[in-house]
Design an enzyme around this catalytic site. Structure first.
Site, PDB file in Angstrom:
ATOM      1  N   CYS A  51       0.843  -1.196   0.000  1.00  0.00           N
ATOM      2  CA  CYS A  51       0.000   0.000   0.000  1.00  0.00           C
ATOM      3  C   CYS A  51       0.877   1.244   0.000  1.00  0.00           C
ATOM      4  O   CYS A  51       1.951   1.255   0.592  1.00  0.00           O
ATOM      5  CB  CYS A  51      -0.913   0.018   1.231  1.00  0.00           C
ATOM      6  SG  CYS A  51      -2.227  -1.203   1.180  1.00  0.00           S
ATOM      7  N   GLN A  52       0.419   2.288  -0.654  1.00  0.00           N
ATOM      8  CA  GLN A  52       1.146   3.550  -0.698  1.00  0.00           C
ATOM      9  C   GLN A  52       1.270   4.137   0.707  1.00  0.00           C
ATOM     10  O   GLN A  52       2.306   4.662   1.078  1.00  0.00           O
ATOM     11  CB  GLN A  52       0.414   4.513  -1.623  1.00  0.00           C
ATOM     12  CG  GLN A  52       1.063   5.861  -1.759  1.00  0.00           C
ATOM     13  CD  GLN A  52       0.294   6.756  -2.722  1.00  0.00           C
ATOM     14  OE1 GLN A  52      -0.685   6.356  -3.331  1.00  0.00           O
ATOM     15  NE2 GLN A  52       0.741   7.989  -2.836  1.00  0.00           N
TER      16      GLN A  52
END
Length: 138
Positions: A51-52
């Site tokens: 995930c960013q």
């Protein structure tokens, strides 16, 4: 309520909003309703990789149902994980594993998020199921 009923409730609520900005605010608001996650659970062991933003997901089981705790350092990402928690929390592991989570496509979120954030939705769904797998048939 069942997983399908929880999904429909989310879709019905999102359907009340006229534009994407209102839906965006709703999702952020859902994130704010998540109970605080214990600081000791915010470790790499519970981090959703890929995930960013940082997203932590922890699961426990009691009385045959899976309970999720989640948090993120991003308000929109916290709202996104809150959608999944709302749908899957307090459900039997076997039902979580077989749940069709394509409802997330019907929310319209993926079309209004950056590709990396949209991909995070798939990662979250996968991790929710993986955490439930630990408790399946237990």
């Amino acid at each position: 309520m069942s997983i399908a009923e929880n999904q429909q409730a989310v879709l019905d609520e999102l359907g009340l909003f006229q534009d994407w900005q209102e839906r965006y605010e709703y999702v952020i608001g859902l994130g704010k309703t998540l109970p605080p996650m214990d600081a000791e659970l915010k470790t790499d062991d519970w981090l959703i990789k890929g995930c960013q933003s940082q997203v932590w997901l922890h699961a426990t089981s009691a009385n045959g149902k899976v309970h999720y705790a989640a948090d993120s350092d991003s308000v929109i990402t916290k709202g996104m994980i809150a959608l999944f928690v709302r749908v899957l929390d307090q459900q039997p592991a076997d039902e979580i594993l077989t749940a069709d989570l394509s409802f997330i496509d019907q929310t319209g979120l993926k079309e209004h998020l950056a590709p990396t954030r949209a991909n995070a939705l798939n990662l979250m769904a996968t991790q929710m199921k993986q955490r439930a797998l630990e408790f399946a048939n237990a």
